[in-house]
Design a protein around this motif. Sequence first.
Motif: not given
Length: 529
Positions: A104-111, A113-122, A319-326
Motif C-alpha cells: 500500500s506504500y506504492g512503488s518504491v522507485s516512484l516514492s 523520486f518524489i522524496r528527492e524532489f520534495t526535499s529539494r523543492v519543498m 492518472n488518479r495519482l498523488g502523494y502525502f507528505v507528513c
Amino acid sequence: MDSATTRKAIDLSHHLNELSRSRVASPLKDIIKYMKEPGIISLAGGLPHPSLFPFGEMNTKVYAPAVDLCSSEEPSWPIELFIPKNASPSHKNTLSAALQYGSSYGSVSLSSFIREFTSRVMAPAYSDFEILLHSGNTDAWNKVVNILCEYGDYILVEECTYPSAQALWAPMGCRGVPISIDKDGLIPESLESTLKNWEHTHPGVKRPHLLYSVPVGHNPTGATLSVERKKAIYKICVDFDIIICEDDPYYFLQFPPYVLPYQRKPQNAGAGSSDITSEIMAYDRQAYIESLIPTFLSLDVQGRVIRLDTFSKTLGPGNRLGYFVCNPLFAERLLRATEVTTQAPSGLSQALVEELLTTWGQEGYLRWLMGLRDSYTSRRNWMCDIIAENFDLLPSPLNIVDDVVAVQKGHGSTKDVVPFFSFSFPKGGMFLWIRILLVSNATYQNMKTTSSSNAIATARWAEAFWTDLIKEKILLTPGSYYTPIIGFNERMAQEPDVVFFRLAFSFETREMMQTGIERMANVFNRWWS
C-alpha cells in the motif's frame, strides 16, 4: 544545532480519532512483504499469475520536458517509453509488478523520486517526513478526515471552499467554520479571532483542530497566500494546536503579476499579454524553485502539516495519482486506512508516471513544470486581456477585496458609471472569481420587493442570470457551490447584494475565450440596460 536535518516531528497522536486509533495492520499485506525474500516459495498469497495478465508490454510516446507548451502548433513526441511485462537487469519497472497486488506504500522507485524532489523543492523543516502515494487529492483528503475527525466535529475552512472537500464530511455531521479571505487568501487575524473567541461563540463545543486550505491558486478565488501570511497562520496553528491540511494542487502554477494593457510600458509589455517575458523564459531550475512561495511544509518544525500533492494538474487528472507528505505517525495511520480501502493507487498509473519521471529525471520534471507555468500564465493573461477588451476596468475603491471593477465598455470615464462586477487578477491556479455588484441592478431591486428576504432575492437573481448566460451559450460556475456548510442543510450567509461566479481559463482556446466573454458581456449589458 536545531536544523531540518536533525529536527523530528513532535507527538501529535492526540489528534487521531477513535476509528484511526483502532485500526490494525492488514495481515495480508505482511504476507506480501515476505514473498519478496530471496528463495521463498509462496503458497500463501492469492495472487493471479502474471502469465495470465493479457497485457504484453506498454509503449507510448511523450513530450520532451523542454517542449514549448505556449506554441500554437501541436508538440511532437520525441521520447518513447517502454514498459516490458517482465523484469530484466536493465528494466525493473514492469507490467507484471504494476498489475499485481502490492504494498500500500506504492512503488518504491516512484516514492524515492518524489522524496528527492520534495526535499529539494519543498524543503520540509523536519527530517523524518514520509511520502505515501494516494489516488489523487480528493482521495487523500477523505483519508485525512477519516483519521482526524469525529462525527460532529467542526473544521476550519476558507469562506469560499472547494465543494467536494466538504461534501465528504457533511454526512458525518461535521460543520465548516468559515474563515474570512481577501484577494490574498485566508486572513490570519480572522483565524486567530475565531479560535480565541471559540469558547464564547460556541460554549461547551470542542474547538476545531483541523484547518483545510488551498493556499496557492485557491479554488475558486485564484488567491495565493504570501509566505508572511503562511508564517502567521502556522504560528496561530501552533498556539492553538491545529493540524493544517495543505491541499496544494496548483502549487507549480504560480504567475508573475498581471499588468492591464493600458498600464503597460514597452519594457514590460509582455507581462500581461500572451507573450512570455524574458524573466519567464529564462529556464533556470534553481531560480524557478526560489521563485516559488514557500509551502506550509517548509515552515513546519513540528510535523503538524499534512501536505496533499497530486499529478492531476501537472501530468493529467486521469492518472488518479498523488502523494502525502507528513509525519511518520500520520503516514502510518493513513497507510492502515489505505490497506483496507483503496489498497494502493492504480498500478498502471504508477508504472507510467514512474517511467516518465525517471526518463525525464529531476531536472527534466522541473523544466516541464516551468513550461506549464508559462502556458497557464498565458491563459490567465488571455482571459484578463479579453475581459479588458469587453469591459472598461477601473481601479477598485475596495482594493483590499478586489483589484478592479468592470463597467460597460465606453462608460469608464463618465460620472454616472454603473459597476457590473469586480475581480482580482489571479496569482496562480486556473480560475478567476468575479463579484457581481447588484446594488444598481433594477431587476434585482424589483426582486427584493417581492421576496421575503434579501437572501432569497439574491438566490432568485443568481439563478435567473445564470440561466440567461446558458441561453447565450456561455457557462460559468455559480459561486453558491463554494459556500461552506455550517450545519445540517445550512450554509454560511452570503454577502448582501452580491453574487459570485467562477471563470476557468484552463481549458478553452484563446478564440473560444474571446467568444465566450463577448457573450458574457452581452448578458451583462442586457441585464443592466
